[in-house]
Motif scaffolding. Structure first.
Motif, PDB file in Angstrom:
ATOM      1  N   THR A 107      16.276  19.753 -97.413  1.00 54.54           N
ATOM      2  CA  THR A 107      16.184  18.616 -98.388  1.00 54.54           C
ATOM      3  C   THR A 107      15.083  19.010 -99.518  1.00 54.54           C
ATOM      4  OG1 THR A 107      14.500  17.604 -96.738  1.00 54.54           O
ATOM      5  CG2 THR A 107      16.829  17.096 -96.696  1.00 54.54           C
TER       6      THR A 107
ATOM      7  N   HIS B 207      16.137  18.028-103.481  1.00 51.56           N
ATOM      8  CA  HIS B 207      15.233  17.152-104.641  1.00 51.56           C
ATOM      9  C   HIS B 207      14.994  18.203-105.667  1.00 51.56           C
ATOM     10  CE1 HIS B 207      13.690  13.670-102.709  1.00 51.56           C
ATOM     11  NE2 HIS B 207      14.163  14.448-101.371  1.00 51.56           N
TER      12      HIS B 207
ATOM     13  N   PRO C 162      18.649  11.516 -91.318  1.00 51.75           N
ATOM     14  CA  PRO C 162      18.019  10.225 -91.821  1.00 51.75           C
ATOM     15  C   PRO C 162      16.696   9.729 -90.761  1.00 51.75           C
ATOM     16  CG  PRO C 162      20.025   9.727 -92.160  1.00 51.75           C
ATOM     17  CD  PRO C 162      20.107  11.226 -91.688  1.00 51.75           C
TER      18      PRO C 162
ATOM     19  N   SER D  24      12.587  12.870 -97.476  1.00 48.65           N
ATOM     20  CA  SER D  24      14.080  12.148 -97.443  1.00 48.65           C
ATOM     21  C   SER D  24      14.984  12.365 -98.362  1.00 48.65           C
ATOM     22  CB  SER D  24      13.858  10.639 -97.010  1.00 48.65           C
ATOM     23  OG  SER D  24      14.975   9.982 -96.880  1.00 48.65           O
TER      24      SER D  24
ATOM     25  N   ALA E  56      17.497  10.239 -98.732  1.00 48.15           N
ATOM     26  CA  ALA E  56      18.297   8.954 -98.990  1.00 48.15           C
ATOM     27  C   ALA E  56      18.121   8.138-100.431  1.00 48.15           C
ATOM     28  CB  ALA E  56      17.538   7.874 -97.978  1.00 48.15           C
ATOM     29  N   SER E  57      17.283   8.755-100.988  1.00 45.09           N
ATOM     30  CA  SER E  57      17.300   8.059-102.485  1.00 45.09           C
ATOM     31  C   SER E  57      18.148   9.044-103.525  1.00 45.09           C
ATOM     32  CB  SER E  57      15.749   8.202-103.019  1.00 45.09           C
ATOM     33  OG  SER E  57      15.423   9.330-103.190  1.00 45.09           O
ATOM     34  N   LEU E  58      18.513  10.051-103.165  1.00 46.02           N
ATOM     35  CA  LEU E  58      19.368  11.035-103.951  1.00 46.02           C
ATOM     36  C   LEU E  58      20.618  10.349-104.138  1.00 46.02           C
ATOM     37  CD1 LEU E  58      17.536  14.371-102.861  1.00 46.02           C
ATOM     38  CD2 LEU E  58      17.081  12.845-104.839  1.00 46.02           C
ATOM     39  N   ASP E  59      21.515  10.742-105.149  1.00 42.63           N
ATOM     40  CA  ASP E  59      22.979  10.816-105.338  1.00 42.63           C
ATOM     41  C   ASP E  59      23.624  11.917-104.989  1.00 42.63           C
ATOM     42  OD1 ASP E  59      25.503   9.744-105.715  1.00 42.63           O
ATOM     43  OD2 ASP E  59      24.913   9.951-108.203  1.00 42.63           O
TER      44      ASP E  59
END
Length: 193
Positions: free
Chosen positions: A77, A81, A103, A115, A117-120
């Motif tokens: 992860t 990023h 998650p 995390s 989760a905020s990435l496309d």
């Protein structure tokens, strides 16, 4: 002149023990005359996303030739990023993601900022070649299934291993010859250790 170089990135709480498959991989590649970067990432017990991505960028900058990256666990992860921060320029030619945390793992405060989760996922270019993901069907750090959470959304080629846990030393992943073979030949499917 190096024709290729390898970057091996560990996960949280990993201090690169000599019996871990990544340590063994780095050693085997070096014995074969390959250029290998296997850094100790900053503060592995309480990692900071910015410090990790900065360290990874610094290591990546030293790579020459074909850039081959192997990430395990939290490094997966962190790599996502890093790719998001780079935009369209993929930070590797080939990429292997091994057992990324799902998650539910990010409820652990020490790794929550990592995390994805905020990435496309559709907007991420992780590598020039199609990334490969190897995961287990019973990883306690990704009960959601890494193939579904990461593999499909990121467009990875996926190898799912039965009963392999987190693909770490306690799961029997000391020496893992298939990863070494993939490093040399990307057509290799990842099999159990």
């Amino acid at each position: 002149m190096w024709t290729r170089s390898f970057l091996i990135l560990h996960g949280v709480e990993n201090r690169r023990p000599s019996d871990h498959w990544q340590h063994i991989l780095a050693q085997r590649l070096r014995e074969g005359g390959e250029q290998v970067f296997y850094p100790q990432l900053p503060d592995p017990d309480r990692p900071a996303l910015g410090a990790w991505t900065e360290a990874i960028e610094a290591e990546s900058a030293m790579m020459r030739g074909e850039r081959i990256v192997v990430c395990h666990s939290l490094a997966c992860t962190a790599w996502l990023h890093l790719a998001a921060a780079r935009g369209g320029a993929p930070p590797a030619d080939r990429l292997l993601l091994v057992a990324p945390p799902g998650p539910s793992a990010f409820s652990w405060e020490a790794i929550a900022p990592f995390s994805a989760a905020s990435l496309d996922p559709a907007g991420l270019r992780l590598s020039e070649a199609t990334p490969r993901l190897v995961c287990s069907d019973d990883d306690p750090y990704c009960p959601e299934g890494a193939d579904e959470v990461f593999g499909r959304p990121l467009g990875c080629d996926v190898d799912t291993l039965a009963g392999a846990g987190h693909l770490a030393v306690p799961d029997g992943y000391g020496a893992w010859p298939a990863v070494h073979t993939w490093c040399i030949d990307p057509a290799t499917r990842l099999t159990a250790g």
